[in-house]
Each structure stands twice: as C-alpha cells, then as structure tokens.
Design an enzyme around this catalytic site. Structure first.
Site, PDB file in Angstrom:
ATOM      1  N   SER A 120       0.796  -1.235   0.000  1.00  0.00           N
ATOM      2  CA  SER A 120       0.000   0.000   0.000  1.00  0.00           C
ATOM      3  C   SER A 120       0.823   1.277   0.000  1.00  0.00           C
ATOM      4  O   SER A 120       0.263   2.363  -0.175  1.00  0.00           O
ATOM      5  CB  SER A 120      -0.945   0.014   1.195  1.00  0.00           C
ATOM      6  OG  SER A 120      -2.043  -0.805   0.906  1.00  0.00           O
TER       7      SER A 120
ATOM      8  N   LYS B 189       0.337   3.381  -2.936  1.00  0.00           N
ATOM      9  CA  LYS B 189      -0.811   4.289  -3.058  1.00  0.00           C
ATOM     10  C   LYS B 189      -0.360   5.755  -3.083  1.00  0.00           C
ATOM     11  O   LYS B 189      -1.044   6.614  -3.635  1.00  0.00           O
ATOM     12  CB  LYS B 189      -1.800   4.051  -1.906  1.00  0.00           C
ATOM     13  CG  LYS B 189      -2.499   2.690  -2.023  1.00  0.00           C
ATOM     14  CD  LYS B 189      -3.285   2.304  -0.786  1.00  0.00           C
ATOM     15  CE  LYS B 189      -3.994   0.960  -1.016  1.00  0.00           C
ATOM     16  NZ  LYS B 189      -4.468   0.302   0.194  1.00  0.00           N
TER      17      LYS B 189
ATOM     18  N   TYR C 103      -4.037  -1.793 -10.245  1.00  0.00           N
ATOM     19  CA  TYR C 103      -3.911  -1.751  -8.783  1.00  0.00           C
ATOM     20  C   TYR C 103      -3.007  -2.885  -8.262  1.00  0.00           C
ATOM     21  O   TYR C 103      -2.093  -2.655  -7.467  1.00  0.00           O
ATOM     22  CB  TYR C 103      -5.310  -1.817  -8.140  1.00  0.00           C
ATOM     23  CG  TYR C 103      -5.251  -1.927  -6.639  1.00  0.00           C
ATOM     24  CD1 TYR C 103      -4.926  -0.828  -5.852  1.00  0.00           C
ATOM     25  CD2 TYR C 103      -5.492  -3.141  -5.992  1.00  0.00           C
ATOM     26  CE1 TYR C 103      -4.846  -0.929  -4.470  1.00  0.00           C
ATOM     27  CE2 TYR C 103      -5.416  -3.248  -4.614  1.00  0.00           C
ATOM     28  CZ  TYR C 103      -5.085  -2.146  -3.858  1.00  0.00           C
ATOM     29  OH  TYR C 103      -4.982  -2.253  -2.487  1.00  0.00           O
TER      30      TYR C 103
ATOM     31  N   TYR D 218      -4.201   3.810   8.325  1.00  0.00           N
ATOM     32  CA  TYR D 218      -5.541   3.214   8.447  1.00  0.00           C
ATOM     33  C   TYR D 218      -6.182   3.558   9.782  1.00  0.00           C
ATOM     34  O   TYR D 218      -6.074   4.689  10.234  1.00  0.00           O
ATOM     35  CB  TYR D 218      -5.483   1.698   8.210  1.00  0.00           C
ATOM     36  CG  TYR D 218      -4.799   1.358   6.918  1.00  0.00           C
ATOM     37  CD1 TYR D 218      -5.330   1.801   5.717  1.00  0.00           C
ATOM     38  CD2 TYR D 218      -3.624   0.634   6.894  1.00  0.00           C
ATOM     39  CE1 TYR D 218      -4.706   1.510   4.519  1.00  0.00           C
ATOM     40  CE2 TYR D 218      -2.997   0.332   5.691  1.00  0.00           C
ATOM     41  CZ  TYR D 218      -3.540   0.779   4.514  1.00  0.00           C
ATOM     42  OH  TYR D 218      -2.926   0.503   3.340  1.00  0.00           O
TER      43      TYR D 218
ATOM     44  N   VAL E 190       1.125  -3.814   3.754  1.00  0.00           N
ATOM     45  CA  VAL E 190       1.093  -5.130   4.394  1.00  0.00           C
ATOM     46  C   VAL E 190       2.337  -5.974   4.111  1.00  0.00           C
ATOM     47  O   VAL E 190       2.473  -7.070   4.650  1.00  0.00           O
ATOM     48  CB  VAL E 190      -0.185  -5.946   4.059  1.00  0.00           C
ATOM     49  CG1 VAL E 190      -1.415  -5.335   4.701  1.00  0.00           C
ATOM     50  CG2 VAL E 190      -0.357  -6.142   2.572  1.00  0.00           C
TER      51      VAL E 190
HETATM   52  N1  GLN Z   1      -2.348  -5.342  -1.998  1.00  0.00           N
HETATM   53  C1  GLN Z   1      -2.911  -5.183  -0.691  1.00  0.00           C
HETATM   54  C2  GLN Z   1      -4.409  -5.300  -0.772  1.00  0.00           C
HETATM   55  O1  GLN Z   1      -4.958  -4.844  -1.707  1.00  0.00           O
HETATM   56  C3  GLN Z   1      -2.498  -3.866  -0.126  1.00  0.00           C
HETATM   57  C4  GLN Z   1      -3.034  -3.629   1.264  1.00  0.00           C
HETATM   58  C5  GLN Z   1      -2.056  -2.953   2.187  1.00  0.00           C
HETATM   59  O2  GLN Z   1      -0.849  -2.931   1.997  1.00  0.00           O
HETATM   60  N2  GLN Z   1      -2.575  -2.466   3.283  1.00  0.00           N
HETATM   61  O3  GLN Z   1      -5.078  -5.844   0.077  1.00  0.00           O
END
Ligand code: GLN
Length: 312
Positions: free
Chosen positions: A71, A74, A196, A248, A266
């Site tokens: 993420s 992003k 994505y 988050y 993650v």
């Molecule tokens: N690729 C992961 C997902 O879409 C990214 C989530 C994350 O890093 N929090 O669930």
C-alpha cells in the site's frame, strides 16, 4: 556523518542502535498471508533508512533488501493522478479518515461509492481508474515514474506476488464493482484491478523508498534531481492525508505518538515524511491487527521521539 539538528548521536549510530533494539525485541504480530505469496518472506528481516534533503541515505540492517511495498504504492499512484487531474479528483475520492480497516466494504456502500480517502483500498482502486483512463500504458507509466524518483532502474514488480494478488483479490474486486455500480469507475473493472495489483506488487528497498519520496519533504521539488513533482499545495495535501489516513485505523494513535505523515503496507514497510528534513523508511514483515508493521512502527517512533521530529 550528518546529524539531525539537535541530535545527540550521529544519525548512523542512532539508526544502528534503534535497529539492534528492534531485532532483539520479541516479535509481535503475524506476516500477512491473505496474499499467499507475501507469507514466504523471512519474518526476521528488519531494516531502517533515512534520506536527507541532500540525497544522502543513512541505513541499518536490511535497508538495502527489496520488499513488497504494497500500500505504500498508493502514495505514488495518488501523486501521478494529481499530476494528471485537477481538483475534480476530489469529487470522486474524499479526504477524511475512514476509521475502518483498509479493505472495508461497508462504508463504501453507505457513501455511494465515493471512498473516504485515497489511501484505503477503495480509494487507491479509484486512483487506479484515473491512471488507467489518463495513460495509454498506465502500468509502464507508474513503473517509470517510481524508477525516476528512486534513481534506480532496479525497482521492479514481483511476478509471483502479482499472480497471488490477482488470484486472491476478491475483496478488492468487490470494492471495484461496487464503485462501478455507483458510476464512480470509468474504465473496465478488470483493467483497473490489473493496474492496482501491479502497483501493489512493486518491490523496493528502504533506501530506494526513502530517496524516492524526498519531494514530499521538500514542498514538491525532488532534491536529487531538482525536478518539480508536485506544487507546494499538492505536497501539503498529500502529507495532510498521510497524517490523517496513512496508517488506516491506527492513524490517530500514530499522530498521537509519533506525529509525522506516514504510510504503511502489508509487506511490513512504513514510510514517514519529515517535512524540511527528509524521509524515514522502516521494514519488518510481522503486522499488528491494523495491518501495520509492529517493529517498523516501533523503530520510527523511537527515532522520531529521540530527535523530536513531530510536526505538531
Ligand atoms: N495489496 C494489498 C491489498 O490490496 C495492499 C493492502 C495494504 O498494503 N494495506 O489488500
């Protein structure tokens, strides 16, 4: 060796000490396995890096080892979309913290397919739609952008993580279809998800990540090249949303204890922007219940506390 203003010990020494303390602390949390390919990473990996505005990088531990940025991608996606689209972007995605887990679906229905912010999954999928709609080859454009920022052609996609994300991406597909049903996705769902998943599967090291995000610590100008990446206003906006939503449903606690714009993934990485000074990146795969790396969080917290880096 440079030191932060006011730092007692040289920065390199502080990073070594903080890394050693993290490695010897009992491991808390679990490596992400809902994307099966992520579970194969060594849980004991641990690194920390700091890049300053002169482009110098100080590091300790596994800071040179590429890992799945997940993420954290992003942030790059949002900046690329902001370069292409004006304020209409903010009609399609919000700027409020969600207070929900990163992949939550419930809020999206209540709020008519408009994601709370660009750093939850729904928001990043919306941003992926903008990229797919504005670039003829959005994935290549994304990769070239990140490589240019990192000053490294080595940054690349992990194909087995990409395949695993795609295969186990039902929840993200649900978010995309829900937004499509509300008329908030322009491109085809499959194409948006392909972008994505691609950006989530990018691998970079702590050192590369720290260098690549320096423009956010420097009002939009990338110190290594002098290139203008965003206006000062947009750098401010990205940092503001990182501060309220980058961690988050632990963003409030992170602001309370650390006080820096930050983003987690993650894969176990966390980046933190120190405006006017540089970028901290830390990596350790085991995650807490919010999906944030426990050790990376502890290391950044310790560094920020020792050196008084809070922006508040
Ligand atoms: N690729 C992961 C997902 O879409 C990214 C989530 C994350 O890093 N929090 O669930």
């Amino acid at each position: 060796m440079t030191a932060f203003p006011g730092a007692g010990a040289p920065l390199g020494q502080a990073l070594e000490e903080i890394h050693a303390a993290a490695v010897s602390s009992p491991g808390v949390g679990r490596v992400a396995d809902y994307i099966p390919a992520l579970a194969s990473v060594e849980a004991s990996r641990c690194g920390i890096a700091f890049a300053n505005l002169d482009g110098e990088v100080h590091a300790a531990g596994d800071a040179g080892v590429p890992f799945s940025i997940q993420s954290i991608s992003k942030v790059f996606g949002l900046v690329l979309a902001m370069q292409r689209m004006g304020d209409e972007l903010w009609q399609r995605v919000g700027m409020e913290p969600s207070g929900q887990p990163f992949n939550s679906i419930v809020q999206l229905e209540w709020e008519h397919g408009i994601p709370r912010n660009p750093f939850i999954n729904a928001g990043a999928i919306l941003v992926a739609d903008i990229l797919v709609s504005h670039f003829s080859a959005s994935r290549q454009a994304f990769l070239s952008f990140v490589r240019r920022l990192a000053g490294s052609e080595r940054c690349d996609i992990n194909e087995s993580v990409l395949a695993s994300e795609t295969r186990h991406g039902s929840r993200n597909a649900a978010l995309a279809h829900l937004m499509k049903s509300f008329g908030n996705l322009e491109a085809e769902v499959e194409e948006v998800l392909a972008h994505y998943f691609f950006q989530c599967s990018l691998e970079m090291s702590c050192e590369e990540l720290a260098r690549s995000l320096l423009f956010l610590a420097n009002r939009g100008v990338h110190p290594p090249s002098g290139e203008v990446i965003t206006t000062p206003r947009d750098a401010h906006r990205v940092n503001a949303i990182l501060s309220t939503s980058g961690m988050y449903d632990q963003s409030g606690q992170f602001a309370f204890t650390v006080g820096l714009p930050a983003k987690s993934g993650v894969g176990g990485g966390i980046i933190a922007i120190v405006p006017g000074q540089g970028v901290i990146t830390a990596w350790s795969p085991p995650l807490n219940r919010h999906g944030n790396s426990s050790r990376a969080l502890a290391m950044i917290s310790e560094l920020a506390g020792r050196l008084g880096l809070s922006i508040y």
